[in-house]
Design an enzyme around this catalytic site. Sequence first.
Site, mmCIF file in Angstrom:
data_model
loop_
_atom_site.group_PDB
_atom_site.id
_atom_site.type_symbol
_atom_site.label_atom_id
_atom_site.label_comp_id
_atom_site.label_asym_id
_atom_site.label_seq_id
_atom_site.Cartn_x
_atom_site.Cartn_y
_atom_site.Cartn_z
ATOM 1 N N ASP A 33 -2.362 -8.565 11.604
ATOM 2 C CA ASP A 33 -3.717 -8.984 11.218
ATOM 3 C C ASP A 33 -4.217 -10.195 11.997
ATOM 4 O O ASP A 33 -5.411 -10.477 11.997
ATOM 5 C CB ASP A 33 -3.755 -9.265 9.719
ATOM 6 C CG ASP A 33 -3.384 -8.031 8.923
ATOM 7 O OD1 ASP A 33 -3.930 -6.964 9.226
ATOM 8 O OD2 ASP A 33 -2.540 -8.133 8.014
ATOM 9 N N ARG A 46 2.879 -4.850 16.668
ATOM 10 C CA ARG A 46 1.476 -4.423 16.522
ATOM 11 C C ARG A 46 0.547 -5.541 17.007
ATOM 12 O O ARG A 46 -0.553 -5.285 17.500
ATOM 13 C CB ARG A 46 1.182 -4.062 15.058
ATOM 14 C CG ARG A 46 2.062 -2.938 14.528
ATOM 15 C CD ARG A 46 1.877 -2.734 13.034
ATOM 16 N NE ARG A 46 2.237 -3.924 12.266
ATOM 17 C CZ ARG A 46 2.100 -4.034 10.949
ATOM 18 N NH1 ARG A 46 1.600 -3.030 10.246
ATOM 19 N NH2 ARG A 46 2.460 -5.143 10.320
ATOM 20 N N SER A 88 0.831 -1.220 0.000
ATOM 21 C CA SER A 88 0.000 0.000 0.000
ATOM 22 C C SER A 88 0.859 1.262 0.000
ATOM 23 O O SER A 88 0.552 2.239 -0.705
ATOM 24 C CB SER A 88 -0.973 0.006 1.188
ATOM 25 O OG SER A 88 -0.298 -0.238 2.399
ATOM 26 N N HIS A 105 -1.907 -8.891 1.873
ATOM 27 C CA HIS A 105 -1.595 -7.617 2.562
ATOM 28 C C HIS A 105 -2.760 -7.318 3.525
ATOM 29 O O HIS A 105 -3.060 -8.113 4.392
ATOM 30 C CB HIS A 105 -1.365 -6.545 1.480
ATOM 31 C CG HIS A 105 -0.813 -5.237 1.981
ATOM 32 N ND1 HIS A 105 -0.128 -5.103 3.156
ATOM 33 C CD2 HIS A 105 -0.858 -3.980 1.435
ATOM 34 C CE1 HIS A 105 0.235 -3.844 3.330
ATOM 35 N NE2 HIS A 105 -0.209 -3.133 2.300
ATOM 36 N N HIS A 158 5.731 -12.672 7.413
ATOM 37 C CA HIS A 158 5.949 -11.285 6.986
ATOM 38 C C HIS A 158 7.152 -11.231 6.068
ATOM 39 O O HIS A 158 8.101 -12.004 6.231
ATOM 40 C CB HIS A 158 6.176 -10.361 8.198
ATOM 41 C CG HIS A 158 5.923 -8.931 7.874
ATOM 42 N ND1 HIS A 158 6.900 -8.109 7.341
ATOM 43 C CD2 HIS A 158 4.803 -8.177 7.965
ATOM 44 C CE1 HIS A 158 6.385 -6.921 7.136
ATOM 45 N NE2 HIS A 158 5.109 -6.919 7.497
HETATM 46 N N1 AMX Z 1 1.217 -19.756 5.770
HETATM 47 C C1 AMX Z 1 1.661 -20.649 4.861
HETATM 48 N N2 AMX Z 1 2.724 -20.478 4.084
HETATM 49 C C2 AMX Z 1 3.422 -19.342 4.261
HETATM 50 C C3 AMX Z 1 3.055 -18.376 5.205
HETATM 51 C C4 AMX Z 1 1.890 -18.606 5.975
HETATM 52 N N3 AMX Z 1 1.428 -17.719 6.865
HETATM 53 N N4 AMX Z 1 3.944 -17.362 5.155
HETATM 54 C C5 AMX Z 1 4.831 -17.679 4.196
HETATM 55 N N5 AMX Z 1 4.499 -18.872 3.642
HETATM 56 C C6 AMX Z 1 5.146 -19.558 2.525
HETATM 57 C C7 AMX Z 1 5.074 -18.680 1.293
HETATM 58 O O1 AMX Z 1 3.808 -18.791 0.670
HETATM 59 C C8 AMX Z 1 6.229 -19.230 0.476
HETATM 60 O O2 AMX Z 1 5.796 -20.444 -0.093
HETATM 61 P P1 AMX Z 1 6.263 -20.885 -1.582
HETATM 62 O O3 AMX Z 1 7.757 -20.928 -1.528
HETATM 63 O O4 AMX Z 1 5.615 -22.202 -1.765
HETATM 64 O O5 AMX Z 1 5.763 -19.817 -2.489
HETATM 65 C C9 AMX Z 1 7.261 -19.557 1.546
HETATM 66 O O6 AMX Z 1 6.534 -19.709 2.770
HETATM 67 C C10 AMX Z 1 8.314 -18.490 1.721
HETATM 68 O O7 AMX Z 1 7.654 -17.261 1.997
HETATM 69 P P2 AMX Z 1 8.334 -16.151 2.930
HETATM 70 O O8 AMX Z 1 9.614 -15.743 2.256
HETATM 71 O O9 AMX Z 1 8.423 -16.633 4.318
HETATM 72 O O10 AMX Z 1 7.269 -14.991 2.904
HETATM 73 P P3 AMX Z 1 7.030 -13.862 1.812
HETATM 74 O O11 AMX Z 1 7.922 -12.724 2.098
HETATM 75 O O12 AMX Z 1 7.098 -14.418 0.432
HETATM 76 O O13 AMX Z 1 5.510 -13.494 2.060
HETATM 77 C C11 AMX Z 1 3.596 -12.958 3.331
HETATM 78 C C12 AMX Z 1 5.103 -12.741 3.162
HETATM 79 C C13 AMX Z 1 3.085 -12.005 4.389
HETATM 80 C C14 AMX Z 1 2.906 -12.668 2.014
HETATM 81 C C15 AMX Z 1 3.365 -14.417 3.773
HETATM 82 O O14 AMX Z 1 3.981 -14.652 5.013
HETATM 83 C C16 AMX Z 1 1.907 -14.783 3.854
HETATM 84 O O15 AMX Z 1 1.317 -15.152 2.831
HETATM 85 N N6 AMX Z 1 1.250 -14.689 5.074
HETATM 86 C C17 AMX Z 1 -0.156 -14.942 5.212
HETATM 87 C C18 AMX Z 1 -0.961 -13.718 4.751
HETATM 88 C C19 AMX Z 1 -0.816 -12.562 5.725
HETATM 89 O O16 AMX Z 1 -0.952 -12.711 6.925
HETATM 90 N N7 AMX Z 1 -0.579 -11.367 5.185
HETATM 91 C C20 AMX Z 1 -0.500 -10.142 5.980
HETATM 92 C C21 AMX Z 1 0.896 -9.609 6.107
HETATM 93 C C22 AMX Z 1 0.920 -8.313 6.894
HETATM 94 C C23 AMX Z 1 0.252 -7.225 6.123
HETATM 95 O O17 AMX Z 1 0.727 -6.790 5.091
HETATM 96 N N8 AMX Z 1 -0.881 -6.753 6.573
#
Ligand code: AMX
Length: 470
Positions: A409, A363, A278, A308, A354
Amino acid sequence: MAMCTQLSKKSLFLLSKAKLASSTGPVAAAGFVRHASDDLKSAFEAKIGPFQAEVKAFRQSHGNTKVGEITVDMMYGGMRGMKGLVTETSVLDPDEGIRFRGFTIPDCQDKLPKAPGGQEPLPEGLFWLLLTGEIPTEAQVQSVSKEWAARAALPSHVVNMLNNFPANLHPMSQFAAAIAALNSESKFAKAYADGLHKSKYWDPVYEDSMDLIAKLPVVAATIYNNLYRDGATPAPIDPEKDWAHNFTQMIGYQDPMFTELMRLYLTIHTDHEGGNVSAHATHLVGSALSDPYLSLCAGMCGLAGPLHGLANQEVLVFLSKVAKDIGLDANDEQLKEYVWGLLKSGQVVPGYGHAVLRKTDPRYTCQREFALKHLPDDKLFKLVSNLYSVVPPILMETGKVKNPWPNVDAHSGVLLQYYGMKEMNYYTVLFGVSRALGVCSSLVWDRALGLPLERPKSMSTEGLKKLVKA
Ligand code: AMX
């Protein structure tokens, strides 16, 4: 419902810069007295020149200094860890969490002014801090509250638009669309068309940002009331009350603890440095000199993604499914099995992980502390607490998740549910109202620093292969 507030812009005063320049004493206007030192715009303007000079000198001596290396994986991997942006308002440390202008969340809870009788910081204070780098006084914060109250009225075409959206249009789509439509009011777009000198861009961008932030609670309240309160007209804004208080009244929540929660909520979601979707989207679109309304609209479209800001909705969807499928009192073994089932079906555990953080999000921690204080026996909170001990080891066991800890979140929805806000599809709108404070303060600084159009170089895989061979 032609206008959403009963205030006209003239019903409260806006201190002119001319007046400020000629007076440092109290100024009486439209029923209240304000000191020139309480004026946010003057406080911000005083920072511009010195900081421009600092940046200029820094670039002169270090413009060619290398600050990192870019790997092929970074280019395919969402630019993780790539240093490519400058953002002044906040910095995110992977192990410590966010610092707003050097202040942690507990610092802000301690130092920022509160509402009379309240314990949580006022978002107005954080906005002042983000913009100026200084902790404001109570009088300064009150002056921001009054100014936002004075700027809150929506133009009728935006109210009409909101009132005519179908109920199945997601609240975030309504929110983003209304923000874009508010650009009929843009002072920057008008000044640009009139040939404003580029050194003055920050001024109408500041004005637009203040107008926009003031109007967002009214937009958000109109969406809420249309969708969930039979189209109730938002209560009139009280210029003596703070921004969060007025918002909670507009959506019909009378419990003072909900208002306190909202003050905390709208403070902690404001800013998370510049690379999140964002913030980055707002900054990117603003770099094309799109006005703050269009820039924030872009940021809100990004916030609406499930990875996000929409994660706060997804967490509640997830918790509701857990409650339905295995019950609120599920034991650890049942929860583990459930979480593994989710992962095996190729889904993420919302609220965990994250891109930058490598520890529990502060947070999350401050919301947990709020819950421990005000709703320790709530069953949904207990479920969230149990997941806090169950989920991280599972995510670590997958061997690929870099941060197994909860983010902001994972907790916010539970608090909202407790005070009666059950409509989970709406939660990201609250995040958006708060996020505007961070991204708009950065936008004003972007224009004050004269940052250029953002245009990184992209490459094809073929070109990259050639480059690597060379
Ligand atoms: N559940 C399951 N798998 C997860 C995960 C979770 N909560 N967090 C990361 N992973 C997976 C990724 O999907 C990725 O899988 P892949 O290699 O098969 O594609 C692997 O772990 C490596 O990811 P990462 O390097 O640890 O995370 P990232 O930087 O790529 O992504 C984020 C970060 C937030 C998108 C991810 O942790 C996620 O999808 N979390 C769940 C959604 C969420 O809570 N989002 C809110 C974030 C905060 C915000 O912006 N408000």
